[in-house]
Each structure stands twice: as C-alpha cells, then as structure tokens.
Design a protein around this motif. Sequence first.
Motif, PDB file in Angstrom:
ATOM      1  N   GLU A  26       0.610  -1.225  -0.011  1.00  0.00           N
ATOM      2  CA  GLU A  26      -0.060   0.036  -0.098  1.00  0.00           C
ATOM      3  C   GLU A  26       0.857   1.207   0.163  1.00  0.00           C
ATOM      4  N   ASP A  27       0.213   2.258  -0.473  1.00  0.00           N
ATOM      5  CA  ASP A  27       1.093   3.539  -0.769  1.00  0.00           C
ATOM      6  C   ASP A  27       0.976   4.439   0.518  1.00  0.00           C
TER       7      ASP A  27
ATOM      8  N   ASP B 115       5.350   9.563   4.076  1.00  0.00           N
ATOM      9  CA  ASP B 115       4.954  10.440   5.125  1.00  0.00           C
ATOM     10  C   ASP B 115       4.385   9.342   6.461  1.00  0.00           C
ATOM     11  N   ALA B 116       4.665   9.732   7.551  1.00  0.00           N
ATOM     12  CA  ALA B 116       4.180   8.778   8.514  1.00  0.00           C
ATOM     13  C   ALA B 116       2.862   8.589   8.944  1.00  0.00           C
ATOM     14  N   GLU B 117       2.131   9.644   8.579  1.00  0.00           N
ATOM     15  CA  GLU B 117       0.630   9.766   9.222  1.00  0.00           C
ATOM     16  C   GLU B 117       0.005   8.619   8.105  1.00  0.00           C
ATOM     17  N   LYS B 118       0.525   8.962   6.680  1.00  0.00           N
ATOM     18  CA  LYS B 118      -0.237   8.070   5.687  1.00  0.00           C
ATOM     19  C   LYS B 118       0.289   6.469   5.769  1.00  0.00           C
TER      20      LYS B 118
ATOM     21  N   ASN C 256      -1.896   4.807   8.415  1.00  0.00           N
ATOM     22  CA  ASN C 256      -2.923   4.401   7.402  1.00  0.00           C
ATOM     23  C   ASN C 256      -2.798   3.186   6.611  1.00  0.00           C
ATOM     24  N   ALA C 257      -1.808   3.205   5.789  1.00  0.00           N
ATOM     25  CA  ALA C 257      -1.452   2.111   4.924  1.00  0.00           C
ATOM     26  C   ALA C 257      -1.235   0.811   5.685  1.00  0.00           C
TER      27      ALA C 257
ATOM     28  N   ASN D 182      -2.379   0.103   8.395  1.00  0.00           N
ATOM     29  CA  ASN D 182      -3.749  -0.567   8.881  1.00  0.00           C
ATOM     30  C   ASN D 182      -4.405  -1.129   7.802  1.00  0.00           C
ATOM     31  N   VAL D 183      -4.389  -0.771   6.617  1.00  0.00           N
ATOM     32  CA  VAL D 183      -4.975  -1.056   5.631  1.00  0.00           C
ATOM     33  C   VAL D 183      -4.781  -2.643   5.198  1.00  0.00           C
TER      34      VAL D 183
ATOM     35  N   LYS E 154      -3.183  -4.379   7.325  1.00  0.00           N
ATOM     36  CA  LYS E 154      -3.460  -5.153   8.608  1.00  0.00           C
ATOM     37  C   LYS E 154      -4.748  -5.724   8.475  1.00  0.00           C
TER      38      LYS E 154
ATOM     39  N   THR F 223      11.388   7.285   7.457  1.00  0.00           N
ATOM     40  CA  THR F 223      10.292   8.102   8.420  1.00  0.00           C
ATOM     41  C   THR F 223       9.364   7.442   8.506  1.00  0.00           C
TER      42      THR F 223
ATOM     43  N   THR G 171      10.107   4.138  10.651  1.00  0.00           N
ATOM     44  CA  THR G 171       9.673   4.210  12.087  1.00  0.00           C
ATOM     45  C   THR G 171       8.481   4.264  12.774  1.00  0.00           C
ATOM     46  N   ALA G 172       7.499   4.697  11.935  1.00  0.00           N
ATOM     47  CA  ALA G 172       5.926   4.837  12.305  1.00  0.00           C
ATOM     48  C   ALA G 172       5.494   3.303  12.457  1.00  0.00           C
TER      49      ALA G 172
ATOM     50  N   SER H 127       6.737   0.839  14.938  1.00  0.00           N
ATOM     51  CA  SER H 127       6.256   0.760  16.406  1.00  0.00           C
ATOM     52  C   SER H 127       5.016   0.076  16.442  1.00  0.00           C
TER      53      SER H 127
END
Lengths: 392, 355
Positions: free
Chosen positions: A87-88, A92-95, A98-99, A101-102, A104, A118, A121-122, A125
């Motif tokens: 997934e894309d 970016d750490a926020e996206k 999300n990716a 979780n998709v 998952k 970057t 790292t997100a 964790s």
Amino acid sequence: MKKILSVCLILMLSIGLLAGCGGDETTNNNEGQAGGTENNAAAIKIGGTGPLTGGAAIYGLAAKQGAEIAVEEINALGGLQFELKYEDDANDAEKAANAYNVVKDWGMQISLGSVTSTPGTATASKNYEDRIFALTPSASSTSVTEGKDNVFQMCFTDPGQGAKSAQYIYEQNLGEKIAIIYKNDEVYSSGIYETFIAEAEKLGLNVVSTTTFTTDSQTDFSVQLGEAKNAGADLVFLPMYYEPASLILTQADSMGYAPKFFGVDGMDGILTLKGFDASLAEGVILLTSFSADAQDDMTVNFVTKYQDKYGETPNQFAAGAYDSIYALYNACTNAGVTADMTAEQINDLMIEQFTTMSFDGLTGTQITWSSDGTVSKDPKGMVIQDGVYVGM
Amino acid sequence: MKQAKMNRTTRSNLITYLMVIAFFVIFQILIATGNVSSLLKGQLVPICAYVVMAISLNLVVGVSGELSLGHAGFMSAGAFSGIVAAGYLQTMMESETLVLLIAMIIGGIVAAAAGVIVGVPILRLSGDYLAIVTLAFGQIIKSIVENLYVGYDANGLQFSMVKNTLELGEGGKMLITGPMGANGMATISTFTMGFVLIMVCLFVIFNLVNSKSGRAIMALRDNKIAAQSVGISSSKYKLLAFVVSAAMAGMAGVLFALNFTTVVASKFDFNTSILILVFVVLGGLGNMRGSIIAAALLTVLPELLRSFADYRMLVYAIFLILMMLATNNPKLKGFLQSISAKIKGAVGKGGEANG
C-alpha cells in the motif's frame, strides 16, 4: 437542472472508466497481489507499505516489484504459498500508519515494514505493538529497529553505511580532501553523516568542508558546491537519495567542478532518473550491496526476469525486497510455518529463526542478523562506467 | 423576533453538539463490539485533531473574516512544545491522561503566545496582506523547529539552536532533533481525549460567538468603519478571535503529534494549512457543523479511495470539485431543497394518515 445532472453522471462514468482502465493494465503491478495465488486461503499474507507515489516513488515501486518477482518464483515452486500486498504511504508517517492499517485489515501475517525511514519508524512501532513480524527491505534508520524485538532490516543501518564509507575511502585512498554535503532534515542522510564524520576523524581523513540542505532548499546547490570547490576538495561525499544528488552532479558540471563523487545506497537509481543526463554520473562511486551486472546465476536470473516484466534494470531496493521475501521463505520453511497460523505465532517463530539463521541472497552471502534487528553483510564498492555499475 | 432568533442558534448549536456526541458514542460501541477496521480506528485521533483545526480556523476565517494561511504553524508550535512537555513529564508521572492533559494545556499556551506575538502587529493588516504574513509565519515556525534541539537528562531540560547535538548526561534522551523532528514518543493520545477536546472547543467557540465580544467581532467583519464608529476596538476583538483560535490549534497539534511515534516539522507546512482551509471553505464559512463534517470526511476519503490505486489523488480532486459545485450551486441547492420538502411532505402526510 437536467444539464447539471447529466454532467454529474458523465463525470461519474468517466471516473469509473478511468479506474477500470487502471485495473486492466496494472492488475499485477498496482493492486500489489502478485500472480499465481488463486488459492488465497492457503497462502501466507505478506503486507508492506512504501512510497508508490510522490518524490520517493522509485524506491517504493522497485521494492514492490522485486518482492513480486520473488513471490511469483516461490509460488511456482509449489509448497509454501505467499500472497503480497503493498500500500502507498507517500513517504509520510501519518499516511504510513493508515497504509499499515489497510494491510493489517487485509489479514497480514508477516510484514515487510516500510521502504523508507520516516514511515518505517512509524510502522515499526505498530509492528511491535501488534506483534506482527517485520523485515524491512530498505528502511535503514536505527530508530526503525531500536527497542523492537520483532523488526529486522535487510539493508545496512545508516550508521553502518557511514562507517563503511569512511573505511572504504581510507582503504582505497580515494581522496585527499573530502567535502560532505548532506540533507539535515532527513533521518537517512544525517544518520550516515554522523557516523561517517566520527569514523573519518578516527581514520584521520581530511574533511575540508561540510554543508547542509533541507527539503525546501534542495533545488540550488551552488553555495555548497562553491564552498567545496574553494576548499579544494577532490572527493565529495553525498550521503543522500539520488534526486538531490542528480542536481548536485548537474550543477557541479555547469560550474566546471569535477571532483570524485562518492555516494551510498540512496544514490542507486540515478541512472534511470527521467530528465537526467546519465553521462554526468560517469565516474561516480557508490557503496551498495547489489550490482545488476554481476554474473552469478542468481543475479542474472533476477535481472532478466525484472527486465522482462517491468522493462527496466532493477536497483538495490528491488534486490533487497527480493532477498527479504526469500529470507522469509527460508525462515518459514525451517520453522514449519503454515498459512493457518496467527500473526503472533509466526512472529515468535520468525524471531527465533532470524537470530540464528544464515542467508545467501542477491545482496550478500552468509548474511546474519543480530537480535537487535540489524544485518551483517559486506558492501561492495561500485563505479559508474558507460552507464552501468562496475565493481571496484 | 429576537427570542425566535436566539432559539434558532441554540437549536443549531445543540444539533452540532449532539452530532459530535453521537459520532463518539457510535464509534465507542463499534470499537467495543470489534466492528471497526484498524484503518478507521487508527484515523480517529487524527480526525479529532483535524476537526479542532478546522473549527478553530473557522473562527478566524469565518467569524472574524480574516484569511489566515499559517494555521498549521500554530499546530506545529503546540505539537512540539507538547512533545517536550509530555516527554519530560513522563519521567515524573504515571497517568498518561494527566500527562496528555498538561501537555495539551502547555501546547495551547505556547501556541496562544505565538498567536499574540504574531497577531498584535499583523491584525492591523487586512485581506491579501494578512494572508501573506500568516503564510510567512507558518514558514518561520517550521524553520525554528527545524533548528531546534531539545533533550533532557538528570539536570533537567536542555535546549540548543546552535549546536547539532546536546551534551546529555547519563540516561539523557533527545526529544526534538532539529529537522528530523521528534522520535520515539509514547503514543498517549486517545479518541476520548480527542472527543473531549472537540466538545470543549465547540463550547468555547459557540459561547464566544454568541457573546458581546462575538457580536463585536462579527460587526468588525461585516463593516469595520461602522463598527469602529460606535466604539468597538478593532485590534482588541480581532486579536481575541485570533489568539483563541491559535490556542485551539496548539492543543490539536499536541493531540495529533502524540498519536504517532515520530513527527517532523515539515509535516506542518503550507500544504497542511491549505488542507485545513479547504475543510473550512467546503464546510462553509462560519458554519462549525459544516467544518466538522468536511474535516472528518476529507480526512477519511483519501484512504477510502485506495482501491483506485494510482488514480487515488485524481479522484480525490474530482470529489473536491464536485463538493464545491454542490455546495455553491443555487440550482442544485434548489433541487435538494425541493427533495427535502417532498420528503417532509410525504412524512407529514404519512404522520397525518397514521394519526
């Protein structure tokens, strides 16, 4: 009113059409589900995130394509089956969260982490929290693996690259006066810089100029290059990704400055960059663990398949992802992992395997992992000659 | 007449509160029963943060009528001061909620202080000039954070804007490492805290708008000369709206930052400011409920469009344009109104028939 309604309908239809086209052309490429997996129930689900769009897309796409080839080969063998989904994360750490979780939600049992540092790292964790084993092909920052027992790297850590580069320059006696240009808002670049400078001091290398840039200022390097030139540097160390590096090469050429340039694995990809005159990269030295022109069977097989399928030469991100899949495959076979195990069960088996096994792949032989997740393998020095990498 | 008008605003505000509460309760139930995908669950806190950003910007753009393009700057100021506060407090306190609460308050205060510093000189400007200066402010905050190094050890917090590294003692930890931002934070933000923050901000905004100060702010927006002629101080009331908005943005920043393990200064750049302005404009200027809905929808939308693969952002843009047309087209509005009237009529008839 009817007019507006019809315009809306036309728009909707054309969106559908566009999406339809996209699906047809790129079922295998974009949906990220490599072929040969009709029997989904019996396949182990491997998920990953990477920058498939945006500035760092070349890395994400390469990693995804490399992994796809490995998955196809493994599935063709029969036996253990893999299913892959990328997934894309747009770097970016926020996206990336999300990716992650998709994939998952899709039912990921083993993770390929993220491609870049970057987002890596997100997501790392999250891997740690969810107890899903991760082997990242190329997220090289130490913060990716730090404090997480189930996140492993296929690539060198940034500090490892910095120290190895300094040693390489010292051993091969590549430069008398060294200038460094690095990007100080990027974990990758500054991580390499810090260990490079520490190792250079130890070895007594003469660093004459150190300049920095950030994402916002990476269009003009005349100041940094001017300083390096005035200091008389005969070797410029560029610990950065290939995009700013390509501008540095172009601008150095236009100001008539021709030192040796020394890059790290992020430099890989510069030859296939659109709009860049590849002849400017002649003579650039880079430290990387994979060379597409190596003559061993494994590399030749991989490069041929990659070229047939995607029409370009694979870089070391593709090779790293290919190796990651095979490393997971070996570990799964050794540990007797089956598709009906939960992610957590697989996680424990994998940790045990990865801290004990040794792996031979495209990016090195006798590769081992320490329990903190970092890899141990030897880098190769490459120099660009006539548009291809040649081993030094 | 006056009574009727008051009732209408009260009712409208009540609907907004209820909408947020319903949203919260529904999601809590869905989470408890395990019916929420991890994707949506992971997005709940960012949604709360973006909603607060949108309603706080709406206070400046919609209610006060000043175009601000640097709202992400306040978010950044709040986020990084909140990270420092949380990182330091965690060595002393156990309760995560308390740490988050204090971090939010500190983030809010720092952002409000930034709001005062910026607001006093620039609120004398208006229109394009104000937009340009707020734009510059966003960049300044980003540059400051990119050169800021903060860490703590046994001797307490240490700051530097000159050196790349701090000499930290035994057991020391870096909290902000310049351009690489903050790394390895504990993720202590929760959906409940996000919900509480939205409710508090809504309460403050609705009460401010319906107060004497709020009417003064709106009078200044509608006709500055007329308002000043009756003795309303332009700079005082505009600053009030601006600082309240900045403080809320700072708190939203803390909530957002502490939801991830890593945050970089470049996350809060011009694009983020524009994104929040898009929420406000599409939701309707001065319309808090619209801002909330727009912020929530437009945060989730790019993730829902993942099945479009490479065409995701293209489709997202088309959605934005359609939304813009739909909310601003008088013909379409008339069409929707006639439909709702028909539905109401049908329901009314049905009710009568039943009765």
